[in-house]
Design a protein around this motif. Structure first.
Motif, short mmCIF file in Angstrom:
data_model
loop_
_atom_site.label_atom_id
_atom_site.label_comp_id
_atom_site.label_asym_id
_atom_site.label_seq_id
_atom_site.Cartn_x
_atom_site.Cartn_y
_atom_site.Cartn_z
N ILE A 129 0.83 -1.20 0.00
CA ILE A 129 0.00 0.00 0.00
C ILE A 129 0.87 1.25 0.00
N GLN A 130 1.95 1.23 0.77
CA GLN A 130 2.85 2.39 0.79
C GLN A 130 3.51 2.59 -0.57
N ALA A 131 3.78 1.51 -1.27
CA ALA A 131 4.36 1.63 -2.62
C ALA A 131 3.36 2.30 -3.56
N TYR A 132 2.09 1.96 -3.44
CA TYR A 132 1.07 2.63 -4.24
C TYR A 132 1.00 4.12 -3.90
N LYS A 133 1.06 4.43 -2.62
CA LYS A 133 0.96 5.83 -2.20
C LYS A 133 2.19 6.62 -2.66
N GLN A 134 3.35 5.97 -2.64
CA GLN A 134 4.55 6.64 -3.13
C GLN A 134 4.44 6.88 -4.64
N GLN A 135 3.90 5.90 -5.33
CA GLN A 135 3.67 6.04 -6.78
C GLN A 135 2.71 7.20 -7.05
N ASP A 136 1.68 7.32 -6.23
CA ASP A 136 0.71 8.41 -6.41
C ASP A 136 1.32 9.76 -6.11
N SER A 137 2.22 9.81 -5.13
CA SER A 137 2.85 11.09 -4.78
C SER A 137 3.78 11.57 -5.89
N ALA A 138 4.37 10.61 -6.62
CA ALA A 138 5.23 10.97 -7.75
C ALA A 138 4.40 11.40 -8.96
N GLN A 139 3.31 10.68 -9.18
CA GLN A 139 2.40 11.02 -10.28
C GLN A 139 1.01 10.52 -9.91
N MET A 140 0.14 11.42 -9.53
CA MET A 140 -1.18 11.04 -9.09
C MET A 140 -1.95 10.37 -10.21
N ALA A 141 -2.64 9.31 -9.86
CA ALA A 141 -3.45 8.59 -10.84
C ALA A 141 -4.53 9.52 -11.41
N PRO A 142 -4.94 9.31 -12.64
CA PRO A 142 -5.92 10.19 -13.26
C PRO A 142 -7.27 10.14 -12.55
N LYS A 143 -7.92 11.29 -12.46
CA LYS A 143 -9.26 11.34 -11.89
C LYS A 143 -10.26 10.86 -12.94
N ASP A 144 -11.43 10.51 -12.46
CA ASP A 144 -12.51 10.09 -13.34
C ASP A 144 -12.16 8.81 -14.11
N ALA A 145 -11.33 7.98 -13.48
CA ALA A 145 -10.96 6.69 -14.08
C ALA A 145 -11.80 5.59 -13.43
N ILE A 146 -11.66 4.38 -13.94
CA ILE A 146 -12.31 3.22 -13.32
C ILE A 146 -11.29 2.54 -12.41
N LEU A 147 -11.62 2.42 -11.15
CA LEU A 147 -10.72 1.85 -10.16
C LEU A 147 -11.02 0.37 -9.96
N PHE A 148 -10.02 -0.46 -10.21
CA PHE A 148 -10.10 -1.89 -9.93
C PHE A 148 -9.36 -2.13 -8.62
N VAL A 149 -10.04 -2.68 -7.63
CA VAL A 149 -9.41 -2.86 -6.33
C VAL A 149 -9.81 -4.23 -5.76
N GLY A 150 -8.88 -4.84 -5.03
CA GLY A 150 -9.15 -6.14 -4.45
C GLY A 150 -7.88 -6.95 -4.31
N SER A 151 -7.97 -8.23 -4.58
CA SER A 151 -6.87 -9.14 -4.27
C SER A 151 -5.96 -9.38 -5.48
N SER A 152 -5.16 -10.44 -5.39
CA SER A 152 -4.10 -10.65 -6.37
C SER A 152 -4.61 -10.99 -7.77
N SER A 153 -5.86 -11.42 -7.89
CA SER A 153 -6.39 -11.66 -9.24
C SER A 153 -6.44 -10.38 -10.05
N PHE A 154 -6.60 -9.25 -9.37
CA PHE A 154 -6.46 -7.96 -10.04
C PHE A 154 -4.99 -7.55 -10.12
N ARG A 155 -4.27 -7.72 -9.02
CA ARG A 155 -2.87 -7.27 -8.99
C ARG A 155 -2.06 -7.90 -10.12
#
Length: 223
Positions: free
Chosen positions: A34-60
């Protein structure tokens, strides 16, 4: 201060300081991911108004997600072997900040993996996640991808099917919510999981499996 008093003071300090230090060292499950995702977002925030896929490793592990949905902007925030409790824990980190136009959830299969959680509890956990998102994002459409029939977890077949049935029925009563059945699409004519769509671990999918998900999900994604 005599030696006996000093000993008591040091002993008390151990009780006070050591648990605090231990607590600082302890991390909740999937913290580093999760911290890696947040660091990635701090470097370049994910686009707004996108479709968010969230959950377990089948998505990852769905590396080709954006390629498979070329007409949509997607954000993939699948993490580890997470369950619905983990997803609830990290909502403020990897769901709410993105202001997505739609949320697609795959979570619940790992809740069953230990063999102790039954379908009604999976439903209750999902309801907690769903309502927590709804409180903050009342208008955002939510799609739930059914628990898939993993061969390595086929012993939990009755619980999987009951959990899917309960969640499907619950979402029918909710506005801006959809249940997408991939379970039945991943079974062969003998009603067993299609072995050719899974990796060697009999848990995660290969590209053939993801093509099934792509076809099932595409009609339900927001334009």
């Amino acid at each position: 201060m005599n030696r006996h008093t000093l000993h008591l003071v040091l002993l008390l300090l151990c009780f006070i300081v050591l648990p605090t230090a231990q607590a600082q060292d302890d991390k909740p499950p999937f913290w580093d991911e999760i911290q890696a995702y947040k660091q990635q977002d701090s470097a370049q925030m994910a686009p707004k108004d996108a479709i968010l896929f969230v959950g377990s490793s089948s998505f990852r592990m769905w590396d080709s997600m954006q390629e498979m949905f070329p007409n949509h902007t997607v954000i993939n925030r699948g993490f580890g072997g997470s369950n619905l409790l983990d997803l609830k824990y990290y909502l403020n980190d990897i769901v709410l900040p993105y202001q997505p136009k739609q949320i697609v959830i795959y979570s619940g299969e790992n809740d069953l993996a230990g063999g102790t959680v039954q379908a009604p509890e999976v439903l209750a956990r999902f309801q907690d996640v769903f309502q927590s998102i709804r409180q903050e994002m009342p208008q955002v459409p939510i799609v739930y991808v059914s628990i898939k029939p993993s061969p390595s977890r086929w012993q939990y077949k009755p619980v999987m099917e009951e959990a899917n049935k309960l969640i499907r029925a619950y979402l029918k009563s909710q506005p801006k919510a959809k249940f997408v059945d991939v379970y039945s699409l991943m079974l062969d004519k003998g009603k067993k999981p299609k072995s050719e769509i899974f990796l060697d671990d009999s848990l995660h999918m290969n590209n053939k499996g993801y093509q099934i998900w792509q076809k099932a999900l595409t009609p339900h994604l927001s334009k």
